[in-house]
Design a protein around this motif. Sequence first.
Motif: not given
Length: 257
Positions: A100-101, A106-108, A119-120, A123-127
Amino acid sequence: MAKILACSDIHNNLRAVRQLRSLEGNDFDALIVAGDIGSENTNEVFDLLQTFDCPVLYVFGNWDRRLGHRQKFGERCHHIHLSPVAVEGLNVVGESVDGIDPEWESLRLANDTGDPIAIAAARRKHIEQQRTELSTAVNAQRPERTIVVSHYRLTKTKAFLPDIPLFLFGHIHRFEDTTYRGQRFVNVSALDKKVIVAKKGLRAKQVGYRYINDGSYVIITHTERTGFAIDPRRFNPDFSGWDRIEGIFSSSATEVE
Ligand SMILES: [Mn+2]
């Protein structure tokens, strides 16, 4: 000289950690866990690991999805996600894509439009963003003396972590020590490695299967003069009197003590 014990894939197996504890002494500068600690008895696992009398540096794996990135497991325990720790002239830093990050949470929420594709993409952008952060953290201080730890083997490292000499990972429960384009990748393999067995000469289908844990880990030493040496070790349990059963995993099997 730095001396480090690295393991992975504990999967809640407290007995495997006790076995490791009984096999090794207190002469390590750090312990590294490359993920899959397990979320059922995490505190007990860390309590045992801390008895090694040195920092315990860890990342999360797919078994750790319920654990928080900022959760505290003890004074000596450090989640090294994007956060380098100095160990005897080396730096050790990691990447956790599981767990749990709070940043991602919060981004989600901010991106929660009900559109799974959006959302996907977020998520990719966050990684990607994390990879950039990792690369910045690593390149800021002596990358050629840095060990990078992840649960899954990293790829395309020449592009974002070009000067790292050693990568440690787990997940695939098999020791591996390979060098690719001048970078060394070591699968420190699994402390929890259940081998299904049946008593020799008995019909397993009638008496049931058992398992023997054949955990393995590595000892890493580093000197300025000779670089890194990797020494794979295993529990080497006594299989005499037992037949190894390949291709079957019996979840009802009990451990041979
Ligand atoms: Mn895993």
